[in-house]
Design a protein around this motif. Structure first.
Motif, PDB file in Angstrom:
ATOM      1  N   LEU A  20       0.821  -1.216   0.000  1.00  0.00           N
ATOM      2  CA  LEU A  20       0.000   0.000   0.000  1.00  0.00           C
ATOM      3  C   LEU A  20       0.855   1.265   0.000  1.00  0.00           C
ATOM      4  N   TYR A  21       2.045   1.183   0.598  1.00  0.00           N
ATOM      5  CA  TYR A  21       2.952   2.332   0.583  1.00  0.00           C
ATOM      6  C   TYR A  21       3.316   2.735  -0.833  1.00  0.00           C
ATOM      7  N   SER A  22       3.445   1.750  -1.719  1.00  0.00           N
ATOM      8  CA  SER A  22       3.918   2.012  -3.071  1.00  0.00           C
ATOM      9  C   SER A  22       2.964   2.867  -3.888  1.00  0.00           C
ATOM     10  N   VAL A  23       1.717   2.940  -3.474  1.00  0.00           N
ATOM     11  CA  VAL A  23       0.748   3.770  -4.189  1.00  0.00           C
ATOM     12  C   VAL A  23       0.233   4.912  -3.310  1.00  0.00           C
ATOM     13  N   SER A  24       0.146   4.692  -2.001  1.00  0.00           N
ATOM     14  CA  SER A  24      -0.413   5.709  -1.108  1.00  0.00           C
ATOM     15  C   SER A  24       0.531   6.898  -0.900  1.00  0.00           C
ATOM     16  N   VAL A  25       1.812   6.646  -0.748  1.00  0.00           N
ATOM     17  CA  VAL A  25       2.761   7.750  -0.541  1.00  0.00           C
ATOM     18  C   VAL A  25       2.818   8.649  -1.779  1.00  0.00           C
ATOM     19  N   PRO A  26       2.948   8.096  -2.988  1.00  0.00           N
ATOM     20  CA  PRO A  26       2.898   8.984  -4.158  1.00  0.00           C
ATOM     21  C   PRO A  26       1.563   9.727  -4.275  1.00  0.00           C
ATOM     22  N   GLY A  60      -9.093   0.611   8.384  1.00  0.00           N
ATOM     23  CA  GLY A  60      -8.256   1.252   9.378  1.00  0.00           C
ATOM     24  C   GLY A  60      -8.850   0.997  10.758  1.00  0.00           C
ATOM     25  N   GLY A  61      -7.990   0.966  11.768  1.00  0.00           N
ATOM     26  CA  GLY A  61      -8.450   0.743  13.136  1.00  0.00           C
ATOM     27  C   GLY A  61      -8.549  -0.708  13.538  1.00  0.00           C
ATOM     28  N   ASP A  62      -8.491  -1.628  12.572  1.00  0.00           N
ATOM     29  CA  ASP A  62      -8.470  -3.049  12.928  1.00  0.00           C
ATOM     30  C   ASP A  62      -7.158  -3.341  13.653  1.00  0.00           C
ATOM     31  N   LEU A  63      -7.127  -4.408  14.413  1.00  0.00           N
ATOM     32  CA  LEU A  63      -5.936  -4.758  15.169  1.00  0.00           C
ATOM     33  C   LEU A  63      -5.409  -6.129  14.754  1.00  0.00           C
ATOM     34  N   THR A  64      -4.081  -6.224  14.640  1.00  0.00           N
ATOM     35  CA  THR A  64      -3.410  -7.506  14.418  1.00  0.00           C
ATOM     36  C   THR A  64      -2.189  -7.525  15.327  1.00  0.00           C
ATOM     37  N   GLN A  65      -1.690  -8.699  15.581  1.00  0.00           N
ATOM     38  CA  GLN A  65      -0.563  -8.850  16.500  1.00  0.00           C
ATOM     39  C   GLN A  65       0.633  -9.476  15.800  1.00  0.00           C
ATOM     40  N   GLY A  66       1.828  -9.058  16.212  1.00  0.00           N
ATOM     41  CA  GLY A  66       3.050  -9.782  15.876  1.00  0.00           C
ATOM     42  C   GLY A  66       3.612  -9.644  14.484  1.00  0.00           C
ATOM     43  N   ASP A 119       1.867  -5.558   9.953  1.00  0.00           N
ATOM     44  CA  ASP A 119       0.559  -5.108   9.491  1.00  0.00           C
ATOM     45  C   ASP A 119       0.017  -3.943  10.318  1.00  0.00           C
ATOM     46  N   GLU A 120       0.173  -4.016  11.620  1.00  0.00           N
ATOM     47  CA  GLU A 120      -0.374  -2.988  12.509  1.00  0.00           C
ATOM     48  C   GLU A 120       0.185  -1.596  12.200  1.00  0.00           C
ATOM     49  N   PRO A 121       1.514  -1.413  12.202  1.00  0.00           N
ATOM     50  CA  PRO A 121       2.015  -0.070  11.890  1.00  0.00           C
ATOM     51  C   PRO A 121       1.746   0.352  10.451  1.00  0.00           C
ATOM     52  N   THR A 122       1.709  -0.600   9.524  1.00  0.00           N
ATOM     53  CA  THR A 122       1.388  -0.257   8.139  1.00  0.00           C
ATOM     54  C   THR A 122      -0.030   0.281   8.056  1.00  0.00           C
ATOM     55  N   ARG A 123      -0.991  -0.436   8.637  1.00  0.00           N
ATOM     56  CA  ARG A 123      -2.386  -0.006   8.612  1.00  0.00           C
ATOM     57  C   ARG A 123      -2.524   1.373   9.255  1.00  0.00           C
ATOM     58  N   HIS A 124      -1.881   1.541  10.406  1.00  0.00           N
ATOM     59  CA  HIS A 124      -1.990   2.811  11.125  1.00  0.00           C
ATOM     60  C   HIS A 124      -1.436   3.963  10.290  1.00  0.00           C
ATOM     61  N   SER A 125      -0.285   3.769   9.666  1.00  0.00           N
ATOM     62  CA  SER A 125       0.317   4.854   8.893  1.00  0.00           C
ATOM     63  C   SER A 125      -0.496   5.174   7.636  1.00  0.00           C
ATOM     64  N   ILE A 126      -1.076   4.173   7.012  1.00  0.00           N
ATOM     65  CA  ILE A 126      -1.942   4.434   5.857  1.00  0.00           C
ATOM     66  C   ILE A 126      -3.183   5.195   6.320  1.00  0.00           C
ATOM     67  N   SER A 127      -3.727   4.823   7.467  1.00  0.00           N
ATOM     68  CA  SER A 127      -4.873   5.566   8.025  1.00  0.00           C
ATOM     69  C   SER A 127      -4.509   7.025   8.271  1.00  0.00           C
ATOM     70  N   MET A 128      -3.288   7.256   8.724  1.00  0.00           N
ATOM     71  CA  MET A 128      -2.865   8.621   9.033  1.00  0.00           C
ATOM     72  C   MET A 128      -2.829   9.516   7.792  1.00  0.00           C
ATOM     73  N   ILE A 129      -2.506   8.952   6.640  1.00  0.00           N
ATOM     74  CA  ILE A 129      -2.435   9.791   5.436  1.00  0.00           C
ATOM     75  C   ILE A 129      -3.724   9.757   4.620  1.00  0.00           C
ATOM     76  N   ALA A 130      -4.659   8.874   4.994  1.00  0.00           N
ATOM     77  CA  ALA A 130      -5.923   8.771   4.255  1.00  0.00           C
ATOM     78  C   ALA A 130      -6.845   9.940   4.611  1.00  0.00           C
ATOM     79  N   ASN A 131      -7.690  10.282   3.652  1.00  0.00           N
ATOM     80  CA  ASN A 131      -8.656  11.360   3.825  1.00  0.00           C
ATOM     81  C   ASN A 131     -10.036  10.841   4.215  1.00  0.00           C
ATOM     82  N   PHE A 132     -10.344   9.627   3.798  1.00  0.00           N
ATOM     83  CA  PHE A 132     -11.651   9.023   4.056  1.00  0.00           C
ATOM     84  C   PHE A 132     -11.432   7.637   4.643  1.00  0.00           C
TER      85      PHE A 132
END
Length: 167
Positions: free
Chosen positions: A112-118, A131-137, A140-153
């Motif tokens: 998701l970084y490869s398309v979301s950051v550009p 976004g907001g879902d939880l996974t352990q270990g 995935d967790e930090p990736t989801r969180h960071s994509i949520s941070m840059i998302a508008n919707f």
């Protein structure tokens, strides 16, 4: 002069993700109010994972492909990181070509970084599912969180995820 239809670009790197988009794509297609586009990458274009890009030819969308992983992909951290880099370079060019009004992404995978950051840099609004879902270990967790941070919707799967996202 007729108004142009807003371009929506759905991005998917694996079969599980796109299956959530198909009902949405079909509903939007019926409305005939949008120019629908689909960008397939990562696992969809790999022999190892079944070349699943072939499964979506019947969708009434413009389909683009961004081959981001080597055919000898072994799932190692090195290969995963390399695929993000390769994908970003290719997706920058595709975003410039497609020029979408909205990018729609789902989940928590590194590609998701490869398309979301550009998209962020190009000021293309991002809609993020789950976004907001939880996974352990895993990452995935930090990736989801960071994509949520840059998302508008944001489109969450449940009330607990909504509360997590608000935090």
């Amino acid at each position: 002069m007729k108004n142009k239809k807003p371009k929506i670009l759905f991005y998917s790197g694996k079969r599980g993700g796109i299956n959530h988009f198909i009902p949405i794509i079909n509903k939007l297609e019926i409305s005939n109010k949008f120019n629908l586009n689909l960008l397939l990458s990562d696992m969809h274009l790999s022999k190892k994972f079944g070349l699943t890009h072939k499964n979506y030819k019947k969708l009434k969308v413009n389909i683009y492909k961004s081959n981001t992983i080597n055919q000898n992909y072994d799932g190692s951290k090195f290969e995963r990181a390399l695929s993000v880099s390769i994908g970003m370079k290719k997706n920058i060019m595709l975003l410039k070509k497609i020029n979408p009004d909205l990018l729609v992404v789902l989940g928590d995978r590194a590609e998701l970084y490869s398309v979301s950051v550009p998209a962020l840099i190009f000021n293309i609004p991002i809609a993020h599912f789950y976004g907001g879902d939880l996974t352990q270990g895993c990452t995935d967790e930090p990736t989801r969180h960071s994509i949520s941070m840059i998302a508008n919707f944001h489109f969450v799967s449940n009330l607990k995820s909504k509360e997590n996202l608000k935090k």
